[in-house]
Scaffold this motif. Sequence first.
Motif, PDB file in Angstrom:
ATOM      1  N   GLY A 119      47.668  51.704  36.025  1.00 20.87           N
ATOM      2  CA  GLY A 119      48.560  52.008  37.266  1.00 20.87           C
ATOM      3  C   GLY A 119      49.671  52.465  36.749  1.00 20.87           C
ATOM      4  N   GLN A 120      50.154  53.751  37.813  1.00 18.87           N
ATOM      5  CA  GLN A 120      50.895  54.985  37.369  1.00 18.87           C
ATOM      6  C   GLN A 120      52.432  54.401  37.544  1.00 18.87           C
ATOM      7  OE1 GLN A 120      50.060  58.008  36.657  1.00 18.87           O
ATOM      8  NE2 GLN A 120      48.029  56.906  36.662  1.00 18.87           N
ATOM      9  N   THR A 121      52.964  53.333  38.078  1.00 17.49           N
ATOM     10  CA  THR A 121      54.081  52.677  38.131  1.00 17.49           C
ATOM     11  C   THR A 121      54.565  51.343  37.420  1.00 17.49           C
ATOM     12  OG1 THR A 121      53.452  51.254  39.888  1.00 17.49           O
ATOM     13  CG2 THR A 121      54.437  53.275  40.641  1.00 17.49           C
ATOM     14  N   LEU A 122      53.646  51.395  36.319  1.00 13.53           N
ATOM     15  CA  LEU A 122      53.616  50.247  35.386  1.00 13.53           C
ATOM     16  C   LEU A 122      54.483  50.515  34.198  1.00 13.53           C
ATOM     17  CD1 LEU A 122      49.769  48.730  35.144  1.00 13.53           C
ATOM     18  CD2 LEU A 122      51.830  47.738  36.475  1.00 13.53           C
ATOM     19  N   HIS A 123      55.287  49.391  33.876  1.00 11.96           N
ATOM     20  CA  HIS A 123      56.376  49.622  32.857  1.00 11.96           C
ATOM     21  C   HIS A 123      55.401  49.210  31.485  1.00 11.96           C
ATOM     22  CE1 HIS A 123      59.753  51.132  35.008  1.00 11.96           C
ATOM     23  NE2 HIS A 123      59.549  50.167  35.735  1.00 11.96           N
ATOM     24  N   ASN A 124      54.933  47.843  31.570  1.00  7.02           N
ATOM     25  CA  ASN A 124      54.398  47.184  30.583  1.00  7.02           C
ATOM     26  C   ASN A 124      52.837  47.164  31.005  1.00  7.02           C
ATOM     27  OD1 ASN A 124      56.627  46.540  29.244  1.00  7.02           O
ATOM     28  ND2 ASN A 124      56.912  44.638  30.537  1.00  7.02           N
ATOM     29  N   LYS A 125      51.937  48.015  30.282  1.00  7.47           N
ATOM     30  CA  LYS A 125      50.642  47.863  30.614  1.00  7.47           C
ATOM     31  C   LYS A 125      49.767  46.935  29.809  1.00  7.47           C
ATOM     32  CE  LYS A 125      50.714  52.760  31.908  1.00  7.47           C
ATOM     33  NZ  LYS A 125      49.881  53.951  32.448  1.00  7.47           N
ATOM     34  N   LEU A 126      49.841  45.550  30.403  1.00 12.41           N
ATOM     35  CA  LEU A 126      49.402  44.565  29.570  1.00 12.41           C
ATOM     36  C   LEU A 126      48.530  43.650  30.926  1.00 12.41           C
ATOM     37  CD1 LEU A 126      52.271  42.821  27.720  1.00 12.41           C
ATOM     38  CD2 LEU A 126      50.100  43.901  26.665  1.00 12.41           C
ATOM     39  N   ILE A 127      47.511  43.344  30.558  1.00 14.56           N
ATOM     40  CA  ILE A 127      46.695  42.307  31.461  1.00 14.56           C
ATOM     41  C   ILE A 127      47.329  40.830  31.259  1.00 14.56           C
ATOM     42  CG2 ILE A 127      44.463  41.125  32.038  1.00 14.56           C
ATOM     43  CD1 ILE A 127      43.139  43.856  31.054  1.00 14.56           C
ATOM     44  N   PRO A 128      47.933  40.206  32.164  1.00 16.06           N
ATOM     45  CA  PRO A 128      48.600  38.980  32.236  1.00 16.06           C
ATOM     46  C   PRO A 128      47.659  38.076  31.535  1.00 16.06           C
ATOM     47  CG  PRO A 128      48.887  40.025  34.411  1.00 16.06           C
ATOM     48  CD  PRO A 128      47.966  40.808  33.602  1.00 16.06           C
ATOM     49  N   ASN A 129      48.017  37.231  30.745  1.00 13.73           N
ATOM     50  CA  ASN A 129      47.288  35.958  30.306  1.00 13.73           C
ATOM     51  C   ASN A 129      47.906  34.847  29.895  1.00 13.73           C
ATOM     52  OD1 ASN A 129      48.690  36.638  27.851  1.00 13.73           O
ATOM     53  ND2 ASN A 129      46.935  37.115  26.584  1.00 13.73           N
ATOM     54  N   ASP A 130      49.076  34.546  30.529  1.00 13.51           N
ATOM     55  CA  ASP A 130      49.776  33.411  30.525  1.00 13.51           C
ATOM     56  C   ASP A 130      48.865  32.246  31.019  1.00 13.51           C
ATOM     57  OD1 ASP A 130      53.194  32.504  30.271  1.00 13.51           O
ATOM     58  OD2 ASP A 130      51.778  31.000  31.214  1.00 13.51           O
ATOM     59  N   GLU A 131      48.581  31.162  30.223  1.00 13.35           N
ATOM     60  CA  GLU A 131      47.993  29.880  30.411  1.00 13.35           C
ATOM     61  C   GLU A 131      48.345  29.440  31.744  1.00 13.35           C
ATOM     62  OE1 GLU A 131      50.147  26.326  27.880  1.00 13.35           O
ATOM     63  OE2 GLU A 131      48.376  27.613  27.036  1.00 13.35           O
ATOM     64  N   GLU A 132      49.570  29.609  32.361  1.00 16.53           N
ATOM     65  CA  GLU A 132      49.991  29.088  33.713  1.00 16.53           C
ATOM     66  C   GLU A 132      49.550  29.566  34.798  1.00 16.53           C
ATOM     67  OE1 GLU A 132      53.780  27.416  34.182  1.00 16.53           O
ATOM     68  OE2 GLU A 132      53.477  26.122  32.480  1.00 16.53           O
ATOM     69  N   ILE A 133      48.802  30.804  34.372  1.00 18.44           N
ATOM     70  CA  ILE A 133      48.348  31.654  35.765  1.00 18.44           C
ATOM     71  C   ILE A 133      46.990  31.227  35.790  1.00 18.44           C
ATOM     72  CG2 ILE A 133      47.685  33.977  36.351  1.00 18.44           C
ATOM     73  CD1 ILE A 133      49.718  34.979  34.413  1.00 18.44           C
ATOM     74  N   PRO A 134      46.605  30.872  37.321  1.00 14.07           N
ATOM     75  CA  PRO A 134      45.219  30.377  37.412  1.00 14.07           C
ATOM     76  C   PRO A 134      44.220  31.441  36.969  1.00 14.07           C
ATOM     77  CG  PRO A 134      46.806  30.195  39.303  1.00 14.07           C
ATOM     78  CD  PRO A 134      47.514  30.815  38.452  1.00 14.07           C
ATOM     79  N   MET A 135      43.176  31.096  36.495  1.00 12.22           N
ATOM     80  CA  MET A 135      42.184  31.768  36.358  1.00 12.22           C
ATOM     81  C   MET A 135      41.237  32.416  37.444  1.00 12.22           C
ATOM     82  SD  MET A 135      40.346  32.663  33.385  1.00 12.22           S
ATOM     83  CE  MET A 135      40.859  31.282  32.126  1.00 12.22           C
ATOM     84  N   ILE A 136      41.184  33.698  37.240  1.00  8.16           N
ATOM     85  CA  ILE A 136      40.509  34.436  38.621  1.00  8.16           C
ATOM     86  C   ILE A 136      39.063  34.235  38.196  1.00  8.16           C
ATOM     87  CG2 ILE A 136      40.149  36.567  36.933  1.00  8.16           C
ATOM     88  CD1 ILE A 136      41.332  37.961  39.725  1.00  8.16           C
ATOM     89  N   LEU A 137      38.518  34.172  39.384  1.00  8.86           N
ATOM     90  CA  LEU A 137      36.910  33.866  39.394  1.00  8.86           C
ATOM     91  C   LEU A 137      36.244  35.070  39.563  1.00  8.86           C
ATOM     92  CD1 LEU A 137      36.769  31.066  42.241  1.00  8.86           C
ATOM     93  CD2 LEU A 137      37.109  30.846  39.911  1.00  8.86           C
ATOM     94  N   ASP A 138      35.081  35.065  39.129  1.00  7.29           N
ATOM     95  CA  ASP A 138      34.014  36.161  39.168  1.00  7.29           C
ATOM     96  C   ASP A 138      33.958  37.187  40.478  1.00  7.29           C
ATOM     97  OD1 ASP A 138      32.498  34.307  39.949  1.00  7.29           O
ATOM     98  OD2 ASP A 138      30.760  35.145  39.261  1.00  7.29           O
ATOM     99  N   ARG A 139      34.169  36.412  41.487  1.00  8.97           N
ATOM    100  CA  ARG A 139      34.238  36.830  42.801  1.00  8.97           C
ATOM    101  C   ARG A 139      35.108  36.084  43.647  1.00  8.97           C
ATOM    102  NH1 ARG A 139      30.134  34.806  46.570  1.00  8.97           N
ATOM    103  NH2 ARG A 139      28.547  33.505  45.276  1.00  8.97           N
ATOM    104  N   VAL A 140      35.180  36.267  45.051  1.00 12.37           N
ATOM    105  CA  VAL A 140      35.801  35.426  45.974  1.00 12.37           C
ATOM    106  C   VAL A 140      34.683  34.694  46.638  1.00 12.37           C
ATOM    107  CG1 VAL A 140      37.319  35.318  48.014  1.00 12.37           C
ATOM    108  CG2 VAL A 140      37.659  37.081  46.283  1.00 12.37           C
ATOM    109  N   TYR A 141      34.844  33.456  46.658  1.00  9.38           N
ATOM    110  CA  TYR A 141      34.132  32.502  47.251  1.00  9.38           C
ATOM    111  C   TYR A 141      34.545  31.999  48.585  1.00  9.38           C
ATOM    112  CZ  TYR A 141      31.565  32.357  42.715  1.00  9.38           C
ATOM    113  OH  TYR A 141      31.063  32.713  41.593  1.00  9.38           O
ATOM    114  N   PRO A 142      33.426  32.095  49.852  1.00  6.59           N
ATOM    115  CA  PRO A 142      33.833  31.357  50.991  1.00  6.59           C
ATOM    116  C   PRO A 142      33.815  29.898  50.744  1.00  6.59           C
ATOM    117  CG  PRO A 142      31.673  32.219  51.164  1.00  6.59           C
ATOM    118  CD  PRO A 142      32.357  32.822  49.706  1.00  6.59           C
ATOM    119  N   CYS A 143      34.435  29.106  51.499  1.00  6.54           N
ATOM    120  CA  CYS A 143      34.894  27.736  51.229  1.00  6.54           C
ATOM    121  C   CYS A 143      33.498  27.113  51.286  1.00  6.54           C
ATOM    122  CB  CYS A 143      35.775  27.012  52.175  1.00  6.54           C
ATOM    123  SG  CYS A 143      37.410  27.716  52.227  1.00  6.54           S
ATOM    124  N   HIS A 144      32.501  27.229  52.218  1.00  8.99           N
ATOM    125  CA  HIS A 144      31.339  26.542  52.072  1.00  8.99           C
ATOM    126  C   HIS A 144      30.635  26.368  50.784  1.00  8.99           C
ATOM    127  CE1 HIS A 144      29.558  30.250  53.562  1.00  8.99           C
ATOM    128  NE2 HIS A 144      28.601  29.845  52.762  1.00  8.99           N
TER     129      HIS A 144
END
Length: 187
Positions: A119-144
Amino acid sequence: MTQQMTQKKKLVVATTSLAGCFGCHMSFLDIDEKILELIEIVDFSKSPINDIKEFNQICDVGLVEGGCCNSENVRVLREFRKNCKTLIAVGQCAITGGLPAMRNGISLKEIFTEVYLNGQTLHNKLIPNDEEIPMILDRVYPCHEIVKIDAYLPGCAPRAELFWEALIAIAEGKKLEFLNYDSFKYD
Ligand code: SF4
């Protein structure tokens, strides 16, 4: 509204927005003056509408906007399934994954690299990894694909009348089989 309906116990309704934009909630509240009738037949439990954060009872209806893009979405959806007798997927994000699911064809590595490292506007080029951040899923799942869903209100967002008709039908003990193509709205 019938006299018979006003004498019945109020429907207890919970609502949530998972990976959604709150547009479905906005549409729900767009029922204008019917909102005065709505409060005669509905009590809200956990919902952003009243800011109640926890389930305080078993609900008759759960309205779920948005699909699941992270572990917190899955936790909340399972909580809704456990606490709601009728669980309704509201809007295309809940039904198909919707707009957020556009990422499904791209690997997480590619997305994280583009968003957090290139990202061109980033100050800190870090991938967020705080344990309080919910784990992203491999894809977006519909509810069913996560829990059993009892009914669907299609649209983006579903028309306000559709919410109204669905809640009235449930309050009157009818099945949600009244939908026809004219009820749907996508704009
Ligand atoms: Fe927003 Fe449309 Fe998704 Fe509803 S279905 S959360 S209005 S994008």
